[in-house]
Design a protein around this motif. Structure first.
Motif, PDB file in Angstrom:
ATOM      1  N   PHE A 142     -10.268  -9.541 -11.220  1.00  0.00           N
ATOM      2  CA  PHE A 142      -9.502  -8.393 -10.707  1.00  0.00           C
ATOM      3  C   PHE A 142      -8.091  -8.339 -11.310  1.00  0.00           C
ATOM      4  CE2 PHE A 142     -12.671  -8.907  -7.240  1.00  0.00           C
ATOM      5  CZ  PHE A 142     -13.390  -7.775  -7.582  1.00  0.00           C
ATOM      6  N   ILE A 143      -7.571  -9.513 -11.605  1.00  0.00           N
ATOM      7  CA  ILE A 143      -6.269  -9.540 -12.288  1.00  0.00           C
ATOM      8  C   ILE A 143      -6.433  -8.993 -13.717  1.00  0.00           C
ATOM      9  CG2 ILE A 143      -4.484 -11.094 -13.195  1.00  0.00           C
ATOM     10  CD1 ILE A 143      -5.137 -12.819 -10.574  1.00  0.00           C
ATOM     11  N   ALA A 144      -7.525  -9.384 -14.375  1.00  0.00           N
ATOM     12  CA  ALA A 144      -7.802  -8.854 -15.729  1.00  0.00           C
ATOM     13  C   ALA A 144      -7.958  -7.335 -15.680  1.00  0.00           C
ATOM     14  CB  ALA A 144      -9.069  -9.504 -16.288  1.00  0.00           C
ATOM     15  N   ARG A 145      -8.654  -6.841 -14.663  1.00  0.00           N
ATOM     16  CA  ARG A 145      -8.856  -5.398 -14.530  1.00  0.00           C
ATOM     17  C   ARG A 145      -7.518  -4.668 -14.357  1.00  0.00           C
ATOM     18  NH1 ARG A 145     -11.834  -2.801  -9.405  1.00  0.00           N
ATOM     19  NH2 ARG A 145      -9.951  -3.694  -8.511  1.00  0.00           N
ATOM     20  N   ALA A 146      -6.596  -5.309 -13.653  1.00  0.00           N
ATOM     21  CA  ALA A 146      -5.281  -4.681 -13.450  1.00  0.00           C
ATOM     22  C   ALA A 146      -4.451  -4.697 -14.732  1.00  0.00           C
ATOM     23  CB  ALA A 146      -4.531  -5.408 -12.337  1.00  0.00           C
ATOM     24  N   LEU A 147      -4.635  -5.731 -15.547  1.00  0.00           N
ATOM     25  CA  LEU A 147      -3.779  -5.881 -16.730  1.00  0.00           C
ATOM     26  C   LEU A 147      -4.267  -5.112 -17.949  1.00  0.00           C
ATOM     27  CD1 LEU A 147      -2.838  -9.671 -16.548  1.00  0.00           C
ATOM     28  CD2 LEU A 147      -1.399  -7.704 -16.029  1.00  0.00           C
ATOM     29  N   ILE A 148      -5.562  -4.787 -17.997  1.00  0.00           N
ATOM     30  CA  ILE A 148      -6.126  -4.197 -19.214  1.00  0.00           C
ATOM     31  C   ILE A 148      -5.453  -2.866 -19.579  1.00  0.00           C
ATOM     32  CG2 ILE A 148      -8.058  -3.017 -18.072  1.00  0.00           C
ATOM     33  CD1 ILE A 148      -9.761  -3.721 -20.551  1.00  0.00           C
ATOM     34  N   SER A 149      -4.952  -2.167 -18.566  1.00  0.00           N
ATOM     35  CA  SER A 149      -4.340  -0.859 -18.829  1.00  0.00           C
ATOM     36  C   SER A 149      -2.868  -0.965 -19.221  1.00  0.00           C
ATOM     37  CB  SER A 149      -4.480   0.019 -17.588  1.00  0.00           C
ATOM     38  OG  SER A 149      -3.817  -0.609 -16.500  1.00  0.00           O
ATOM     39  N   GLU A 150      -2.372  -2.197 -19.351  1.00  0.00           N
ATOM     40  CA  GLU A 150      -0.956  -2.422 -19.669  1.00  0.00           C
ATOM     41  C   GLU A 150      -0.043  -1.593 -18.766  1.00  0.00           C
ATOM     42  OE1 GLU A 150      -0.471  -1.940 -23.930  1.00  0.00           O
ATOM     43  OE2 GLU A 150      -2.383  -2.942 -24.231  1.00  0.00           O
ATOM     44  N   PRO A 151      -0.094  -1.867 -17.463  1.00  0.00           N
ATOM     45  CA  PRO A 151       0.649  -1.049 -16.498  1.00  0.00           C
ATOM     46  C   PRO A 151       2.166  -1.226 -16.630  1.00  0.00           C
ATOM     47  CG  PRO A 151      -0.169  -3.025 -15.437  1.00  0.00           C
ATOM     48  CD  PRO A 151      -0.778  -3.002 -16.815  1.00  0.00           C
ATOM     49  N   HIS A 189       0.837  -1.214   0.000  1.00  0.00           N
ATOM     50  CA  HIS A 189       0.000   0.000   0.000  1.00  0.00           C
ATOM     51  C   HIS A 189       0.868   1.258   0.000  1.00  0.00           C
ATOM     52  CE1 HIS A 189      -3.445  -2.600   0.901  1.00  0.00           C
ATOM     53  NE2 HIS A 189      -4.189  -1.578   0.540  1.00  0.00           N
ATOM     54  N   VAL A 190       1.992   1.199   0.676  1.00  0.00           N
ATOM     55  CA  VAL A 190       2.913   2.346   0.668  1.00  0.00           C
ATOM     56  C   VAL A 190       3.513   2.508  -0.736  1.00  0.00           C
ATOM     57  CG1 VAL A 190       5.149   3.183   1.533  1.00  0.00           C
ATOM     58  CG2 VAL A 190       3.436   2.317   3.137  1.00  0.00           C
ATOM     59  N   ILE A 191       3.850   1.389  -1.363  1.00  0.00           N
ATOM     60  CA  ILE A 191       4.428   1.468  -2.717  1.00  0.00           C
ATOM     61  C   ILE A 191       3.414   2.064  -3.707  1.00  0.00           C
ATOM     62  CG2 ILE A 191       5.363   0.146  -4.665  1.00  0.00           C
ATOM     63  CD1 ILE A 191       6.580  -1.806  -2.625  1.00  0.00           C
ATOM     64  N   THR A 192       2.151   1.674  -3.593  1.00  0.00           N
ATOM     65  CA  THR A 192       1.142   2.204  -4.522  1.00  0.00           C
ATOM     66  C   THR A 192       0.823   3.670  -4.252  1.00  0.00           C
ATOM     67  OG1 THR A 192      -0.669   1.574  -3.069  1.00  0.00           O
ATOM     68  CG2 THR A 192      -0.086   0.008  -4.789  1.00  0.00           C
ATOM     69  N   GLY A 193       1.214   4.163  -3.080  1.00  0.00           N
ATOM     70  CA  GLY A 193       0.902   5.548  -2.747  1.00  0.00           C
ATOM     71  C   GLY A 193      -0.406   5.698  -1.986  1.00  0.00           C
ATOM     72  N   ILE A 194      -1.071   4.579  -1.699  1.00  0.00           N
ATOM     73  CA  ILE A 194      -2.334   4.648  -0.943  1.00  0.00           C
ATOM     74  C   ILE A 194      -2.043   5.075   0.498  1.00  0.00           C
ATOM     75  CG2 ILE A 194      -4.312   3.300  -0.090  1.00  0.00           C
ATOM     76  CD1 ILE A 194      -3.956   1.528  -2.649  1.00  0.00           C
ATOM     77  N   GLU A 233       1.654  12.143 -11.887  1.00  0.00           N
ATOM     78  CA  GLU A 233       1.406  11.994 -13.324  1.00  0.00           C
ATOM     79  C   GLU A 233       1.518  10.538 -13.774  1.00  0.00           C
ATOM     80  OE1 GLU A 233       0.749  14.146 -16.050  1.00  0.00           O
ATOM     81  OE2 GLU A 233      -0.088  15.236 -14.341  1.00  0.00           O
ATOM     82  N   GLN A 234       2.319   9.789 -13.025  1.00  0.00           N
ATOM     83  CA  GLN A 234       2.590   8.397 -13.424  1.00  0.00           C
ATOM     84  C   GLN A 234       1.634   7.394 -12.765  1.00  0.00           C
ATOM     85  OE1 GLN A 234       5.122  10.613 -12.934  1.00  0.00           O
ATOM     86  NE2 GLN A 234       5.799  10.568 -15.061  1.00  0.00           N
ATOM     87  N   ARG A 235       0.785   7.892 -11.883  1.00  0.00           N
ATOM     88  CA  ARG A 235      -0.086   6.993 -11.123  1.00  0.00           C
ATOM     89  C   ARG A 235      -0.875   6.040 -12.013  1.00  0.00           C
ATOM     90  NH1 ARG A 235      -1.434   8.096  -5.652  1.00  0.00           N
ATOM     91  NH2 ARG A 235      -2.950   6.423  -5.761  1.00  0.00           N
ATOM     92  N   ARG A 236      -1.286   6.530 -13.175  1.00  0.00           N
ATOM     93  CA  ARG A 236      -2.106   5.711 -14.065  1.00  0.00           C
ATOM     94  C   ARG A 236      -1.324   4.549 -14.684  1.00  0.00           C
ATOM     95  NH1 ARG A 236      -2.157  10.679 -18.109  1.00  0.00           N
ATOM     96  NH2 ARG A 236      -2.650  11.587 -16.103  1.00  0.00           N
ATOM     97  N   LYS A 237      -0.019   4.565 -14.516  1.00  0.00           N
ATOM     98  CA  LYS A 237       0.794   3.461 -15.053  1.00  0.00           C
ATOM     99  C   LYS A 237       1.002   2.356 -14.026  1.00  0.00           C
ATOM    100  CE  LYS A 237       3.411   6.721 -17.838  1.00  0.00           C
ATOM    101  NZ  LYS A 237       4.710   7.420 -17.843  1.00  0.00           N
ATOM    102  N   ILE A 238       0.348   2.513 -12.856  1.00  0.00           N
ATOM    103  CA  ILE A 238       0.461   1.515 -11.793  1.00  0.00           C
ATOM    104  C   ILE A 238      -0.865   0.776 -11.668  1.00  0.00           C
ATOM    105  CG2 ILE A 238       0.983   1.173  -9.347  1.00  0.00           C
ATOM    106  CD1 ILE A 238       2.093   4.067  -9.340  1.00  0.00           C
TER     107      ILE A 238
END
Ligand code: ADP
Ligand code: MG
Length: 235
Positions: free
Chosen positions: A146-155, A45-50, A68-73
């Motif tokens: 939920f894994i699919a949801r995380a991968l769809i954005s090509e993080p 959670h600390v790594i994600t910035g939450i 600015e880079q949050r959307r890449k995570i």
């Protein structure tokens, strides 16, 4: 890609992470292990910035200000319970939500987005369920959604907290193959897991935690079940 320097974090009086120093390079698959309550979920959670640490520095993409880079995570949190039967959202819609941080809230989904959703659902063997309500799926299937949801954005950074808990070995295999595919695309992956086989086969780095501290970090090939036991099962 990820750097933590003397990071400490706690909840009110309770200190949960103590002086964490960790560096994860681009394209690495880093696993985090340790007994329950050792602070693994808090660390991710600390790594994600939450969670914001009260002390120390978190750098992602080489910078302290990574708004600015949050959307890449992308983050797949530890599963606490399954969604209710009546939860009114379909599998496909859930997966498409993974694109919202990139597109913004008010953009409609287009053909390309629907294609991306179909593709990732096929990869995770969920395509047949795409129009079902999320809550009608088994716990393991929901986890894969939920894994699919995380991968769809090509993080560029993918963080998973115990992603294989509750899924069968076939789905586990599918997940690990997908992670390897991501890694080959230079995605940086952080995965909390208890799966020693996965760690041995896939991890570039194994971060061993206990009581909010990093006991040791193994490089690829250094890790073994024997060393794992030495760390955690002897006192
Ligand atoms: P792990 O993922 O390794 O099992 P956690 O990071 O979930 O460990 O928890 C580490 C410690 O922090 C535990 O003692 C837990 O009780 C505490 N903790 C976790 N989340 C919270 C919270 N939201 N509020 C207070 N204490 C918490
Ligand atoms: Mg946890």
């Amino acid at each position: 890609m990820i750097e933590l320097i003397d990071v400490s974090f706690g909840f009110e009086e309770k200190i949960v992470l103590k002086d964490i120093n960790l560096k994860i390079e681009k394209g690495e698959l880093c696993t985090i292990v340790g007994p329950n309550g050792s602070g693994k979920s808090t660390l991710v959670h600390v790594i994600t910035g939450i969670y914001k640490p009260y002390k120390g520095i978190v750098k992602l993409f080489g910078r302290e200000d990574y708004r600015e880079q949050r959307r890449k995570i992308s983050f797949v949190p530890q599963k606490v319970s399954s969604f209710n039967q009546l939860f009114p959202i379909s599998v496909k819609e859930t997966v498409l939500l993974g694109l919202v941080p990139q597109k913004g809230f008010f953009k409609r989904f287009n053909k390309e987005d629907f294609k991306k959703a179909d593709d990732i659902l096929k990869k995770l063997d969920l395509y047949e369920t795409k129009d079902k309500q999320l809550g009608k799926l088994s716990g393991g299937q929901q986890q894969r959604v939920f894994i699919a949801r995380a991968l769809i954005s090509e993080p560029e950074i993918l963080i998973l907290d115990e992603p294989t808990v509750g899924i069968d070995s076939k789905s586990e295999e599918i997940l690990y193959n997908l992670l390897l595919e991501q890694k080959n695309n230079n995605t940086t992956i952080v995965m909390v897991t208890h799966d020693i086989f996965a760690i041995k086969d896939y991890a570039d780095k194994v971060v061993c935690m206990k009581d909010g501290e990093i006991l040791t970090i193994f490089g690829a090939k250094e890790f073994s079940a024997k060393k794992y036991k030495q760390i955690y099962l002897t006192d």
